[in-house]
Design a protein around this motif. Structure first.
Motif, mmCIF file in Angstrom:
data_model
loop_
_atom_site.group_PDB
_atom_site.id
_atom_site.type_symbol
_atom_site.label_atom_id
_atom_site.label_comp_id
_atom_site.label_asym_id
_atom_site.label_seq_id
_atom_site.Cartn_x
_atom_site.Cartn_y
_atom_site.Cartn_z
ATOM 1 N N CYS A 217 63.043 43.458 97.939
ATOM 2 C CA CYS A 217 63.245 44.758 98.579
ATOM 3 C C CYS A 217 64.183 45.631 97.738
ATOM 4 O O CYS A 217 65.304 45.221 97.423
ATOM 5 N N PRO A 218 63.764 46.847 97.383
ATOM 6 C CA PRO A 218 64.605 47.699 96.540
ATOM 7 C C PRO A 218 65.847 48.196 97.287
ATOM 8 O O PRO A 218 65.841 48.292 98.517
ATOM 9 N N PRO A 219 66.898 48.530 96.575
ATOM 10 C CA PRO A 219 68.097 49.094 97.199
ATOM 11 C C PRO A 219 67.755 50.369 97.982
ATOM 12 O O PRO A 219 66.997 51.209 97.501
ATOM 13 N N GLY A 220 68.286 50.477 99.196
ATOM 14 C CA GLY A 220 68.057 51.667 100.008
ATOM 15 C C GLY A 220 66.754 51.703 100.761
ATOM 16 O O GLY A 220 66.529 52.593 101.570
ATOM 17 N N CYS A 221 65.852 50.757 100.506
ATOM 18 C CA CYS A 221 64.548 50.706 101.171
ATOM 19 C C CYS A 221 64.726 50.151 102.588
ATOM 20 O O CYS A 221 65.300 49.074 102.770
ATOM 21 N N ARG A 222 64.241 50.869 103.602
ATOM 22 C CA ARG A 222 64.328 50.350 104.972
ATOM 23 C C ARG A 222 63.326 49.214 105.152
ATOM 24 O O ARG A 222 62.133 49.376 104.860
ATOM 25 N N PHE A 223 63.803 48.082 105.642
ATOM 26 C CA PHE A 223 62.965 46.895 105.827
ATOM 27 C C PHE A 223 62.747 46.689 107.324
ATOM 28 O O PHE A 223 63.697 46.461 108.070
ATOM 29 N N VAL A 224 61.488 46.763 107.761
ATOM 30 C CA VAL A 224 61.134 46.584 109.168
ATOM 31 C C VAL A 224 60.410 45.248 109.316
ATOM 32 O O VAL A 224 59.361 45.032 108.702
ATOM 33 N N PHE A 225 60.974 44.374 110.118
ATOM 34 C CA PHE A 225 60.445 43.016 110.281
ATOM 35 C C PHE A 225 59.814 42.852 111.650
ATOM 36 O O PHE A 225 60.449 43.094 112.674
ATOM 37 N N ALA A 226 58.561 42.423 111.678
ATOM 38 C CA ALA A 226 57.869 42.146 112.933
ATOM 39 C C ALA A 226 58.265 40.765 113.428
ATOM 40 O O ALA A 226 57.760 39.747 112.963
ATOM 41 N N SER A 227 59.203 40.734 114.377
ATOM 42 C CA SER A 227 59.550 39.492 115.054
ATOM 43 C C SER A 227 58.724 39.407 116.340
ATOM 44 O O SER A 227 57.652 40.005 116.436
ATOM 45 N N SER A 228 59.209 38.698 117.334
ATOM 46 C CA SER A 228 58.393 38.438 118.514
ATOM 47 C C SER A 228 59.253 38.224 119.749
ATOM 48 O O SER A 228 60.392 37.730 119.660
ATOM 49 N N GLY A 229 58.692 38.555 120.903
ATOM 50 C CA GLY A 229 59.324 38.204 122.165
ATOM 51 C C GLY A 229 59.431 36.709 122.352
ATOM 52 O O GLY A 229 60.162 36.237 123.239
ATOM 53 N N MET B 197 70.280 39.251 104.497
ATOM 54 C CA MET B 197 69.938 39.906 103.236
ATOM 55 C C MET B 197 70.216 41.401 103.295
ATOM 56 O O MET B 197 70.611 41.998 102.287
ATOM 57 N N ALA B 198 70.032 42.028 104.452
ATOM 58 C CA ALA B 198 70.340 43.453 104.587
ATOM 59 C C ALA B 198 71.826 43.695 104.346
ATOM 60 O O ALA B 198 72.214 44.628 103.629
ATOM 61 N N ALA B 199 72.665 42.846 104.952
ATOM 62 C CA ALA B 199 74.114 42.985 104.759
ATOM 63 C C ALA B 199 74.527 42.660 103.336
ATOM 64 O O ALA B 199 75.374 43.341 102.741
ATOM 65 N N LEU B 200 73.913 41.624 102.763
ATOM 66 C CA LEU B 200 74.272 41.191 101.420
ATOM 67 C C LEU B 200 73.898 42.219 100.370
ATOM 68 O O LEU B 200 74.671 42.498 99.442
ATOM 69 N N ARG B 201 72.709 42.810 100.527
ATOM 70 C CA ARG B 201 72.186 43.689 99.483
ATOM 71 C C ARG B 201 72.272 45.169 99.843
ATOM 72 O O ARG B 201 71.880 46.025 99.049
ATOM 73 N N GLY B 202 72.720 45.457 101.072
ATOM 74 C CA GLY B 202 73.009 46.835 101.423
ATOM 75 C C GLY B 202 71.823 47.720 101.731
ATOM 76 O O GLY B 202 71.890 48.937 101.536
ATOM 77 N N PHE B 203 70.716 47.135 102.211
ATOM 78 C CA PHE B 203 69.610 48.009 102.622
ATOM 79 C C PHE B 203 69.515 48.037 104.153
ATOM 80 O O PHE B 203 69.923 47.090 104.823
ATOM 81 N N PRO B 204 69.014 49.125 104.754
ATOM 82 C CA PRO B 204 68.878 49.208 106.208
ATOM 83 C C PRO B 204 67.702 48.371 106.691
ATOM 84 O O PRO B 204 66.679 48.268 106.006
ATOM 85 N N ALA C 67 72.108 52.610 109.047
ATOM 86 C CA ALA C 67 72.990 52.654 107.873
ATOM 87 C C ALA C 67 72.665 51.524 106.903
ATOM 88 O O ALA C 67 72.222 50.444 107.319
ATOM 89 N N PRO C 68 72.859 51.736 105.620
ATOM 90 C CA PRO C 68 72.679 50.656 104.640
ATOM 91 C C PRO C 68 73.513 49.438 105.010
ATOM 92 O O PRO C 68 74.705 49.556 105.322
ATOM 93 N N GLY C 69 72.881 48.271 105.011
ATOM 94 C CA GLY C 69 73.560 47.031 105.367
ATOM 95 C C GLY C 69 73.483 46.678 106.838
ATOM 96 O O GLY C 69 73.787 45.548 107.218
ATOM 97 N N ASP C 70 73.095 47.648 107.681
ATOM 98 C CA ASP C 70 72.971 47.384 109.112
ATOM 99 C C ASP C 70 71.585 46.856 109.454
ATOM 100 O O ASP C 70 70.612 47.105 108.733
#
Length: 340
Positions: A106-118, A155-162, A227-230
């Motif tokens: 995942c590139p820096p600053g790229c928002r990562f949306v993960f499909a989890s589940s109920g 990984m979001a916190a470690l690498r600083g992407f939202p 926010a980045p990292g959140d």
């Protein structure tokens, strides 16, 4: 905006890719595990399609580096629960290790949306909330999704992407690729069977129309501030739960068909939650999304244009000649997209 949809040829991925491609530059990454591309020629003219496996870090890295996405929506998974139970190693490789491969690329600053589940929640009679409800999976699929969530947050916190974790509940509507409850019912009825074979009939589920699910993922990718990292966690459902028996009654009225239901021991799950429903207050507040389709409108849409993958219908066509179904009274006045 450049958006990559992982599993973009799938049940939710296809309508999401269509939706996004009207305004954004979209790249679909898919293994085509469930068959050939299911986009029209006109739709393909607006999409970049890359054949790739998220279990191959080199393929993932090359695809992401070439497209340079500003948002990634990760929908690819082994999510048919019986398949996960039969092959836990495959489920873990795809759902967990595959997710790690995407997060690593995942590139820096790229928002990562993960499909989890109920399925990550502990069983409860009340709609599940992201903060107050207990997280306690009861099957392999739920465990893999929870583990995926852990890696997304880390990984979001470690690498600083939202990042956004979307806990998706049961999706229904045209275009299903797996033999879940509703496509199994519709496939049997469309083949002309007067008696359909099902597993557990009492569990209640929160059924969200596939177009509503696609809009929810679009909102998670584009709307609100993260926010980045959140990492923000939201539910995606309707807050309404219906038993299989209730759904069958509604489908009888919608289809105008009268059919019997037979219990198939092979389809009965040893572990099946009594109730699974979403509290959707947070996704409304954070991303401005709410469902547009009622359960009856969703069932009617599925019945009128099922668009099931061929591997979901072939087995019924190969069976003995089915008995014609008697007609039942139709359900009048179903809106195409009514509020729940």
């Amino acid at each position: 905006m450049r958006i990559m949809v992982i599993g973009g040829n799938g049940f939710v991925g296809r309508p999401l890719s269509r939706l996004l491609s009207t305004e954004h530059e979209v790249c679909v990454l898919d293994t085509l595990r469930y068959g050939a591309l299911r986009f029209t020629g006109e739709e393909l003219s607006r999409l970049k399609v890359v054949l790739g496996d998220i279990n191959d870090p080199d393929e993932v890295g090359a695809a992401i580096a070439a497209f340079r996405p500003e948002a990634i929506v990760h929908l690819a998974a082994i999510h048919y629960i019986p398949e996960c139970e039969q092959d836990p190693g495959l489920a873990a490789r795809v759902n967990v290790a595959g997710t790690v491969n995407l997060l690593t690329a995942c590139p820096p600053g790229c928002r990562f949306v993960f499909a989890s589940s109920g399925a990550v929640y502990k069983a409860d009679e009340r709609p599940h909330g992201e903060v107050e409800s207990i997280v306690e999976p009861s099957d392999i699929y739920g465990f893999t999704k929870l583990h995926g969530e852990h890696y997304v947050r880390y990984m979001a916190a470690l690498r600083g992407f939202p990042a956004v974790v979307v806990r998706l509940f049961n999706v229904i509507g045209p275009g299903e690729t797996n033999p879940h409850l509703m496509p199994e019912i519709v496939a049997q009825l469309k083949a002309g069977y007067s008696r359909i074979a099902l597993g557990n009939l009492t569990p209640k589920r929160d059924y969200i129309h596939v177009e509503d699910a696609a809009r929810g993922f679009r909102a998670a990718a584009l709307a609100g501030e993260v926010a980045p990292g959140d990492c923000v966690t939201v539910n995606l459902g309707t807050s309404h739960a219906y038993s299989v028996e209730e759904v069958l009654g509604r489908l009888r009225r919608i289809s105008g068909l009268d059919f019997a239901v037979a219990s198939d021991p092979a389809r009965i799950r040893a572990v099946d939650r009594p109730v699974l429903a979403a509290d959707i207050g947070r996704i409304k507040a954070r991303f401005g999304w709410e469902p547009a389709w009622s359960i009856d409108a969703a069932l009617a849409d599925l019945w009128e244009r099922p668009d099931l993958s061929t591997h979901l219908t072939t087995k019924y066509r190969l069976d003995a000649e089915p008995v014609p179904l008697p007609r039942a009274a139709p359900l009048p006045g179903i809106a195409a997209a009514a509020a729940p």
